[in-house]
Design a protein around this motif. Sequence first.
Motif, PDB file in Angstrom:
ATOM      1  N   TYR A 286      48.239  10.400 -11.016  1.00 35.22           N
ATOM      2  CA  TYR A 286      47.738   9.177 -11.658  1.00 35.22           C
ATOM      3  C   TYR A 286      46.942   8.344 -10.654  1.00 35.22           C
ATOM      4  O   TYR A 286      47.345   8.168  -9.504  1.00 35.22           O
ATOM      5  CB  TYR A 286      48.907   8.362 -12.211  1.00 35.22           C
ATOM      6  CG  TYR A 286      48.533   6.943 -12.627  1.00 35.22           C
ATOM      7  CD1 TYR A 286      47.676   6.714 -13.691  1.00 35.22           C
ATOM      8  CD2 TYR A 286      49.053   5.846 -11.929  1.00 35.22           C
ATOM      9  CE1 TYR A 286      47.331   5.424 -14.069  1.00 35.22           C
ATOM     10  CE2 TYR A 286      48.723   4.549 -12.306  1.00 35.22           C
ATOM     11  CZ  TYR A 286      47.860   4.342 -13.366  1.00 35.22           C
ATOM     12  OH  TYR A 286      47.520   3.063 -13.738  1.00 35.22           O
ATOM     13  N   GLU A 287      45.809   7.826 -11.116  1.00 34.21           N
ATOM     14  CA  GLU A 287      44.929   7.011 -10.280  1.00 34.21           C
ATOM     15  C   GLU A 287      44.866   5.586 -10.837  1.00 34.21           C
ATOM     16  O   GLU A 287      44.231   5.341 -11.872  1.00 34.21           O
ATOM     17  CB  GLU A 287      43.516   7.606 -10.234  1.00 34.21           C
ATOM     18  CG  GLU A 287      42.494   6.782  -9.482  1.00 34.21           C
ATOM     19  CD  GLU A 287      42.909   6.485  -8.057  1.00 34.21           C
ATOM     20  OE1 GLU A 287      43.226   5.313  -7.771  1.00 34.21           O
ATOM     21  OE2 GLU A 287      42.932   7.435  -7.246  1.00 34.21           O
ATOM     22  N   PRO A 288      45.529   4.609 -10.178  1.00 41.24           N
ATOM     23  CA  PRO A 288      45.509   3.226 -10.674  1.00 41.24           C
ATOM     24  C   PRO A 288      44.107   2.630 -10.750  1.00 41.24           C
ATOM     25  O   PRO A 288      43.843   1.756 -11.580  1.00 41.24           O
ATOM     26  CB  PRO A 288      46.381   2.468  -9.659  1.00 41.24           C
ATOM     27  CG  PRO A 288      47.236   3.522  -9.029  1.00 41.24           C
ATOM     28  CD  PRO A 288      46.399   4.751  -9.003  1.00 41.24           C
ATOM     29  N   GLU A 289      43.187   3.104  -9.893  1.00 43.13           N
ATOM     30  CA  GLU A 289      41.822   2.582  -9.884  1.00 43.13           C
ATOM     31  C   GLU A 289      40.890   3.444 -10.717  1.00 43.13           C
ATOM     32  O   GLU A 289      39.689   3.554 -10.415  1.00 43.13           O
ATOM     33  CB  GLU A 289      41.314   2.505  -8.438  1.00 43.13           C
ATOM     34  CG  GLU A 289      42.180   1.657  -7.505  1.00 43.13           C
ATOM     35  CD  GLU A 289      42.066   0.179  -7.802  1.00 43.13           C
ATOM     36  OE1 GLU A 289      41.034  -0.233  -8.362  1.00 43.13           O
ATOM     37  OE2 GLU A 289      43.006  -0.568  -7.471  1.00 43.13           O
ATOM     38  N   TRP A 290      41.394   4.036 -11.794  1.00 47.01           N
ATOM     39  CA  TRP A 290      40.612   4.986 -12.583  1.00 47.01           C
ATOM     40  C   TRP A 290      39.343   4.375 -13.153  1.00 47.01           C
ATOM     41  O   TRP A 290      38.322   5.064 -13.311  1.00 47.01           O
ATOM     42  CB  TRP A 290      41.476   5.542 -13.715  1.00 47.01           C
ATOM     43  CG  TRP A 290      42.046   4.485 -14.637  1.00 47.01           C
ATOM     44  CD1 TRP A 290      43.260   3.883 -14.541  1.00 47.01           C
ATOM     45  CD2 TRP A 290      41.393   3.906 -15.779  1.00 47.01           C
ATOM     46  NE1 TRP A 290      43.433   2.965 -15.544  1.00 47.01           N
ATOM     47  CE2 TRP A 290      42.297   2.957 -16.327  1.00 47.01           C
ATOM     48  CE3 TRP A 290      40.163   4.097 -16.402  1.00 47.01           C
ATOM     49  CZ2 TRP A 290      41.988   2.200 -17.449  1.00 47.01           C
ATOM     50  CZ3 TRP A 290      39.863   3.354 -17.525  1.00 47.01           C
ATOM     51  CH2 TRP A 290      40.766   2.410 -18.048  1.00 47.01           C
ATOM     52  N   TRP A 291      39.373   3.075 -13.471  1.00 44.78           N
ATOM     53  CA  TRP A 291      38.219   2.444 -14.114  1.00 44.78           C
ATOM     54  C   TRP A 291      37.001   2.371 -13.190  1.00 44.78           C
ATOM     55  O   TRP A 291      35.863   2.200 -13.660  1.00 44.78           O
ATOM     56  CB  TRP A 291      38.603   1.037 -14.573  1.00 44.78           C
ATOM     57  CG  TRP A 291      39.032   0.140 -13.453  1.00 44.78           C
ATOM     58  CD1 TRP A 291      40.267   0.031 -12.899  1.00 44.78           C
ATOM     59  CD2 TRP A 291      38.197  -0.762 -12.729  1.00 44.78           C
ATOM     60  NE1 TRP A 291      40.278  -0.880 -11.877  1.00 44.78           N
ATOM     61  CE2 TRP A 291      39.012  -1.393 -11.763  1.00 44.78           C
ATOM     62  CE3 TRP A 291      36.847  -1.118 -12.815  1.00 44.78           C
ATOM     63  CZ2 TRP A 291      38.522  -2.336 -10.874  1.00 44.78           C
ATOM     64  CZ3 TRP A 291      36.362  -2.061 -11.928  1.00 44.78           C
ATOM     65  CH2 TRP A 291      37.190  -2.657 -10.971  1.00 44.78           C
ATOM     66  N   LYS A 292      37.201   2.552 -11.898  1.00 40.82           N
ATOM     67  CA  LYS A 292      36.082   2.513 -10.956  1.00 40.82           C
ATOM     68  C   LYS A 292      35.248   3.795 -10.986  1.00 40.82           C
ATOM     69  O   LYS A 292      34.171   3.832 -10.389  1.00 40.82           O
ATOM     70  CB  LYS A 292      36.604   2.275  -9.536  1.00 40.82           C
ATOM     71  CG  LYS A 292      37.192   0.893  -9.317  1.00 40.82           C
ATOM     72  CD  LYS A 292      37.600   0.698  -7.871  1.00 40.82           C
ATOM     73  CE  LYS A 292      38.143  -0.709  -7.639  1.00 40.82           C
ATOM     74  NZ  LYS A 292      38.553  -0.933  -6.226  1.00 40.82           N
ATOM     75  N   PHE A 293      35.748   4.824 -11.668  1.00 40.29           N
ATOM     76  CA  PHE A 293      35.054   6.108 -11.676  1.00 40.29           C
ATOM     77  C   PHE A 293      34.163   6.282 -12.898  1.00 40.29           C
ATOM     78  O   PHE A 293      33.692   7.399 -13.184  1.00 40.29           O
ATOM     79  CB  PHE A 293      36.075   7.251 -11.582  1.00 40.29           C
ATOM     80  CG  PHE A 293      36.800   7.288 -10.276  1.00 40.29           C
ATOM     81  CD1 PHE A 293      36.294   8.003  -9.202  1.00 40.29           C
ATOM     82  CD2 PHE A 293      37.983   6.591 -10.096  1.00 40.29           C
ATOM     83  CE1 PHE A 293      36.954   8.039  -7.994  1.00 40.29           C
ATOM     84  CE2 PHE A 293      38.664   6.610  -8.892  1.00 40.29           C
ATOM     85  CZ  PHE A 293      38.145   7.329  -7.835  1.00 40.29           C
ATOM     86  N   GLY A 294      33.891   5.203 -13.613  1.00 40.79           N
ATOM     87  CA  GLY A 294      32.935   5.254 -14.715  1.00 40.79           C
ATOM     88  C   GLY A 294      33.543   5.712 -16.020  1.00 40.79           C
ATOM     89  O   GLY A 294      34.727   6.062 -16.119  1.00 40.79           O
ATOM     90  N   ASP A 295      32.685   5.734 -17.022  1.00 38.32           N
ATOM     91  CA  ASP A 295      33.142   6.094 -18.371  1.00 38.32           C
ATOM     92  C   ASP A 295      33.547   7.560 -18.477  1.00 38.32           C
ATOM     93  O   ASP A 295      34.406   7.923 -19.291  1.00 38.32           O
ATOM     94  CB  ASP A 295      32.034   5.791 -19.388  1.00 38.32           C
ATOM     95  CG  ASP A 295      31.737   4.291 -19.482  1.00 38.32           C
ATOM     96  OD1 ASP A 295      32.660   3.506 -19.162  1.00 38.32           O
ATOM     97  OD2 ASP A 295      30.611   3.936 -19.863  1.00 38.32           O
ATOM     98  N   SER A 296      32.921   8.401 -17.650  1.00 38.86           N
ATOM     99  CA  SER A 296      33.262   9.830 -17.725  1.00 38.86           C
ATOM    100  C   SER A 296      34.622  10.132 -17.102  1.00 38.86           C
ATOM    101  O   SER A 296      35.211  11.180 -17.373  1.00 38.86           O
ATOM    102  CB  SER A 296      32.193  10.663 -17.007  1.00 38.86           C
ATOM    103  OG  SER A 296      32.131  10.308 -15.630  1.00 38.86           O
TER     104      SER A 296
END
Length: 376
Positions: A281-291
């Motif tokens: 799990y990556e807590p900063e997932w939103w930083k990697f864009g919509d894809s």
Amino acid sequence: MDIGGGGGGGRLPIRETLASALRKERRSKPHLKSSSSGSSSSTVPLIMGFLSCLAWLYVAGRLWQDSQNRILLTSLLEKNLNNVPKVLTTDEKLKSLGCNDIGRRIVEAEMDLTLAKSQGYLRGNASASTGKKLLSVIGVYTGFGSHLKRNVFRGSWMPTGDALKKLEERGVIIRFVIGRSANRGDSLDRIIDEENRRTKDFLILESHEEATEELPRKAKFFFSAAVEMWDAEFYVKVDDNINLQIDALIEILESRRGSQGLYMGCMKSGSVITEEGKLWYEPEWWKFGDSKTYFRHASGSLFILSNNLARYINTNSASLATFAHDDTTVGSWMMGVDSTHVDDDRLCCSSSRQGNAIFEFGLDTLLTIKLFATIK
């Protein structure tokens, strides 16, 4: 002689003469008394007038003295007002203190530092040597509960004792990399210190807290410590769950000696895990864009950085961001610099690439890696 007073001749009797004399005497005494009191009363005003004159002279003298003091103070104030220094500007103060030249040198040093950061190293780094660079520093990540794995390593591909010293003479440094316990100085730290006294094969990161959640930050401390202690062509991070053919790795590194900006490993990408509680799990997932896809990065089991990239991490460690995993963390650092990503199948584990031979290590928990000895 007719005393009886009846005879002729008109003379006064003696009795009357005495009485008149007495009366005259009485009249003269009050006159003398009044004259003496009058003279005494006329002296008092003279004395009072004299004393008044003295008092007036005293008061006049004091007033004159005060006026002279005022004149003196006024003249001193006028002189001081004329000598009041002007308000100095910052530049004038620096000039008077001789700081202008120092300020210029500071600006030049800041410019040099900025240039050094852009190139990924610090000029005049204390770890740099004038002789030939080492080939590689290999850091094997380990933990407090990995004593068995370390012993397996020492009994297989990692030399010990005199063999370790001979390998260092070839320019290859191998160290187990570990931080400190959250409770500094406890039994965990003492066990590692005792083991290091016996084997002398640890790189202990004094400023790093050894914990699973701190693993991405461990890369900062490892590369920074390795760069400051040894000047090498390459810096290699290895997990303690792989079996490594050290001679094959040395041949790969020798073939690329002198390379700059080299980021080498088993390159991969994949989906970012956004659901909390799942593995990876990556807590900063939103930083990697919509894809929600990771950028290209080397697998965390083994990757290699050239000298200047490792120095870049050391120089900028305070401002480098980290993610949940060390492989994507280091990969994000390499995205922002002029680095050459080298994808080598020989540095991949069996689960990520097919067709590569693997060696069984004898422990089911160990991941094996095959490094082909044939170098093109």
